[in-house]
Write an enzyme that holds these catalytic residues in place. Structure first.
Site, PDB file in Angstrom:
ATOM      1  N   CYS A 116       0.810  -1.229   0.000  1.00  0.00           N
ATOM      2  CA  CYS A 116       0.000   0.000   0.000  1.00  0.00           C
ATOM      3  C   CYS A 116       0.841   1.276   0.000  1.00  0.00           C
ATOM      4  CB  CYS A 116      -0.944  -0.001   1.195  1.00  0.00           C
ATOM      5  SG  CYS A 116      -2.141  -1.328   1.072  1.00  0.00           S
ATOM      6  N   HIS A 256      -3.387   7.265   2.375  1.00  0.00           N
ATOM      7  CA  HIS A 256      -3.759   5.963   1.820  1.00  0.00           C
ATOM      8  C   HIS A 256      -5.145   5.592   2.360  1.00  0.00           C
ATOM      9  CE1 HIS A 256      -3.816   1.853   0.670  1.00  0.00           C
ATOM     10  NE2 HIS A 256      -3.673   1.387   1.900  1.00  0.00           N
ATOM     11  N   ASN A 286     -10.056  -0.059  -0.698  1.00  0.00           N
ATOM     12  CA  ASN A 286      -8.598   0.007  -0.697  1.00  0.00           C
ATOM     13  C   ASN A 286      -8.070  -0.549  -2.026  1.00  0.00           C
ATOM     14  OD1 ASN A 286      -5.863  -0.249  -0.275  1.00  0.00           O
ATOM     15  ND2 ASN A 286      -6.036  -1.281   1.703  1.00  0.00           N
TER      16      ASN A 286
HETATM   17  O1  UT7 Z   1      -3.831  -1.135   3.377  1.00  0.00           O
HETATM   18  C1  UT7 Z   1      -3.012  -2.078   3.990  1.00  0.00           C
HETATM   19  C2  UT7 Z   1      -3.045  -1.936   5.449  1.00  0.00           C
HETATM   20  N1  UT7 Z   1      -4.284  -2.424   5.963  1.00  0.00           N
HETATM   21  C3  UT7 Z   1      -4.943  -1.751   6.878  1.00  0.00           C
HETATM   22  O2  UT7 Z   1      -4.535  -0.680   7.228  1.00  0.00           O
HETATM   23  C4  UT7 Z   1      -6.176  -2.396   7.459  1.00  0.00           C
HETATM   24  C5  UT7 Z   1      -6.087  -2.372   8.952  1.00  0.00           C
HETATM   25  N2  UT7 Z   1      -7.167  -3.076   9.615  1.00  0.00           N
HETATM   26  C6  UT7 Z   1      -8.448  -2.703   9.559  1.00  0.00           C
HETATM   27  O3  UT7 Z   1      -8.793  -1.793   8.839  1.00  0.00           O
HETATM   28  C7  UT7 Z   1      -9.427  -3.367  10.490  1.00  0.00           C
HETATM   29  O4  UT7 Z   1      -8.724  -4.152  11.405  1.00  0.00           O
HETATM   30  C8  UT7 Z   1     -10.475  -4.247   9.777  1.00  0.00           C
HETATM   31  C9  UT7 Z   1     -11.458  -3.354   9.043  1.00  0.00           C
HETATM   32  C10 UT7 Z   1      -9.794  -5.192   8.817  1.00  0.00           C
HETATM   33  C11 UT7 Z   1     -11.272  -5.039  10.822  1.00  0.00           C
HETATM   34  O5  UT7 Z   1     -11.853  -4.155  11.767  1.00  0.00           O
HETATM   35  P1  UT7 Z   1     -11.669  -4.391  13.322  1.00  0.00           P
HETATM   36  O6  UT7 Z   1     -12.436  -3.346  14.002  1.00  0.00           O
HETATM   37  O7  UT7 Z   1     -10.203  -4.478  13.594  1.00  0.00           O
HETATM   38  O8  UT7 Z   1     -12.398  -5.766  13.508  1.00  0.00           O
HETATM   39  P2  UT7 Z   1     -11.805  -7.130  14.087  1.00  0.00           P
HETATM   40  O9  UT7 Z   1     -10.926  -7.777  13.069  1.00  0.00           O
HETATM   41  O10 UT7 Z   1     -11.254  -6.858  15.445  1.00  0.00           O
HETATM   42  O11 UT7 Z   1     -13.154  -7.940  14.217  1.00  0.00           O
HETATM   43  C12 UT7 Z   1     -14.178  -7.574  15.122  1.00  0.00           C
HETATM   44  C13 UT7 Z   1     -15.335  -8.549  14.965  1.00  0.00           C
HETATM   45  C14 UT7 Z   1     -14.893 -10.001  15.007  1.00  0.00           C
HETATM   46  O12 UT7 Z   1     -15.866 -10.745  15.685  1.00  0.00           O
HETATM   47  P3  UT7 Z   1     -15.629 -11.206  17.208  1.00  0.00           P
HETATM   48  O13 UT7 Z   1     -14.374 -12.009  17.173  1.00  0.00           O
HETATM   49  O14 UT7 Z   1     -15.501  -9.937  17.985  1.00  0.00           O
HETATM   50  O15 UT7 Z   1     -16.867 -11.975  17.480  1.00  0.00           O
HETATM   51  C15 UT7 Z   1     -14.849 -10.390  13.554  1.00  0.00           C
HETATM   52  O16 UT7 Z   1     -15.068 -11.789  13.361  1.00  0.00           O
HETATM   53  O17 UT7 Z   1     -15.957  -8.355  13.695  1.00  0.00           O
HETATM   54  C16 UT7 Z   1     -16.010  -9.606  13.011  1.00  0.00           C
HETATM   55  N3  UT7 Z   1     -15.870  -9.353  11.576  1.00  0.00           N
HETATM   56  C17 UT7 Z   1     -16.919  -9.052  10.789  1.00  0.00           C
HETATM   57  N4  UT7 Z   1     -18.229  -8.922  11.028  1.00  0.00           N
HETATM   58  C18 UT7 Z   1     -19.033  -8.591   9.989  1.00  0.00           C
HETATM   59  C19 UT7 Z   1     -14.754  -9.347  10.818  1.00  0.00           C
HETATM   60  N5  UT7 Z   1     -15.049  -9.065   9.544  1.00  0.00           N
HETATM   61  C20 UT7 Z   1     -16.379  -8.871   9.496  1.00  0.00           C
HETATM   62  C21 UT7 Z   1     -17.273  -8.541   8.454  1.00  0.00           C
HETATM   63  N6  UT7 Z   1     -18.569  -8.410   8.749  1.00  0.00           N
HETATM   64  N7  UT7 Z   1     -16.860  -8.338   7.185  1.00  0.00           N
END
Ligand code: UT7
Length: 332
Positions: A116, A256, A286
């Site tokens: 990225c 980004h 993204n």
């Molecule tokens: O560009 C390259 C660099 N990349 C980035 O900068 C991305 C960085 N990361 C992020 O943007 C975020 O971490 C994400 C958007 C990928 C995820 O958001 P988050 O707030 O960190 O969520 P999480 O991974 O901590 O997941 C929270 C909950 C989980 O459920 P439990 O374990 O709390 O029950 C996930 O299973 O949300 C669940 N979850 C979803 N729910 C509905 C994960 N993906 C989804 C989804 N829809 N698509």
């Protein structure tokens, strides 16, 4: 004689027509529009559909449009730096393929892979050839067909990415405008958290690697998020401070587009109000190397000669960085 800087003299972009909405993703994986919008800010992303279509096909219309805007022919391009994590193939370089497709017969070129942060690394690298006097017209392309490496059964990643391309032309500037400073970083310790492990020399493609899904992008989102929030803001503020820039003298933050919450945190650390922050993540998601040049393309009409821009990115590798750019023209 005044110092030669590398200035952006033209910018263009291309996104494919097909819109993949959050509603459609709801039919593919266990997710919902509300979760995606509140956690990422993304409402839809563009997907390049069609047999035999690759990343270079995103770049061809973008580059042709750029040449037309600048009023130059493809033969005048001396160097193409193609920033991508989704090259058409392992080799030849997508830069070569693009040169052939647009008729840039006199250019040499290469691909640059920094996930990225690719466009920032490419811009900095391209600027060296202008500053040294070696070249007068350098094309820097940021393009990714992320849909080619996304697993549309993995809700952790498939909601995030889209396809798109932005490109800029770098030319010499002796008025003090152009790329004025850059801080770029890498840390290989980030590999476990964001990678595609299949298809390279470590895990050449076999039935087993494909069955294990090693050809897909994997991300441990929460860990990457923590690193991104801190590091992207740190470098943006570092570049501002060492150039004596303040929230008043910075005209635009060009971040980004990985997550709206990371963009907001960076803007807040830099003390910049939302009117000064370029955001199009809701439309495109993204697009990896494409995000920053796509922003510049969409905001080109608002940019004025002499505007102070801070570009910032964080991505796989880990890679991250920030650039201080003084915009070189006002569009007539
Ligand atoms: O560009 C390259 C660099 N990349 C980035 O900068 C991305 C960085 N990361 C992020 O943007 C975020 O971490 C994400 C958007 C990928 C995820 O958001 P988050 O707030 O960190 O969520 P999480 O991974 O901590 O997941 C929270 C909950 C989980 O459920 P439990 O374990 O709390 O029950 C996930 O299973 O949300 C669940 N979850 C979803 N729910 C509905 C994960 N993906 C989804 C989804 N829809 N698509």
């Amino acid at each position: 004689m005044s110092k030669i800087h590398a200035a952006i003299t033209a910018v263009n972009g291309y996104v494919p027509e097909y819109i993949l909405s959050n509603k459609e993703l709801e039919t593919m994986v266990d997710t919902n529009d509300e979760w995606i919008v509140t956690r990422t800010g993304i409402k839809e992303r563009r997907i390049l559909k069609g047999e035999g279509k690759a990343t270079s096909d995103l770049a061809v219309p973008a580059v042709k449009g750029l040449l037309e805007k600048r009023g130059i022919s493809a033969e005048e391009i001396e160097l193409i730096i193609f920033c991508t994590s989704t090259p058409d193939m392992l080799f030849p370089a997508t830069a070569n393929i693009l040169a052939d497709k647009v008729g840039a017969k006199n250019a040499w070129g290469y691909d640059l892979q920094a996930a990225c942060s690719g466009f920032l690394f490419g811009l900095t690298t391209g600027a060296q050839f202008i500053e040294s006097g070696k070249h007068k017209k350098v094309l820097v392309v940021g393009a990714d067909k992320m849909s080619s490496v996304v697993n549309y059964q993995d809700r952790n990643t498939c909601i995030l990415f889209g396809d798109g391309c932005g490109c800029v032309l770098l030319e010499p500037n002796e008025e003090g405008n152009g790329l004025l400073d850059a801080v770029l970083k890498t840390d290989g310790a980030g590999e476990p958290f964001l990678h595609i492990r299949g298809g390279g020399s470590l895990n050449p493609a076999t039935h087993e690697t494909v069955e294990a899904g090693l050809h897909y992008a994997y991300q441990e989102g929460r860990t990457v998020f923590k690193f991104a929030v801190t590091n992207m803001a740190d470098v943006a503020v570092e570049v501002m401070e060492r150039n004596n820039l303040t929230s008043d003298t910075v005209d635009w933050l060009v971040p980004h587009q990985a997550n709206k919450r990371i963009i907001d945190a960076t803007a807040e650390r830099a003390g910049l109000p939302e009117e000064k922050v370029m955001v199009n993540i809701h439309k495109y998601g993204n697009t990896t190397s494409g995000t920053i040049p796509l922003c510049l393309w969409e905001w080109e009409d608002k940019l004025k000669k002499g505007d102070n821009l801070i570009l910032a990115a964080f991505g796989g590798g880990f890679t991250w960085g920030s650039i201080y750019l003084k915009w070189a023209y006002t569009k007539s």
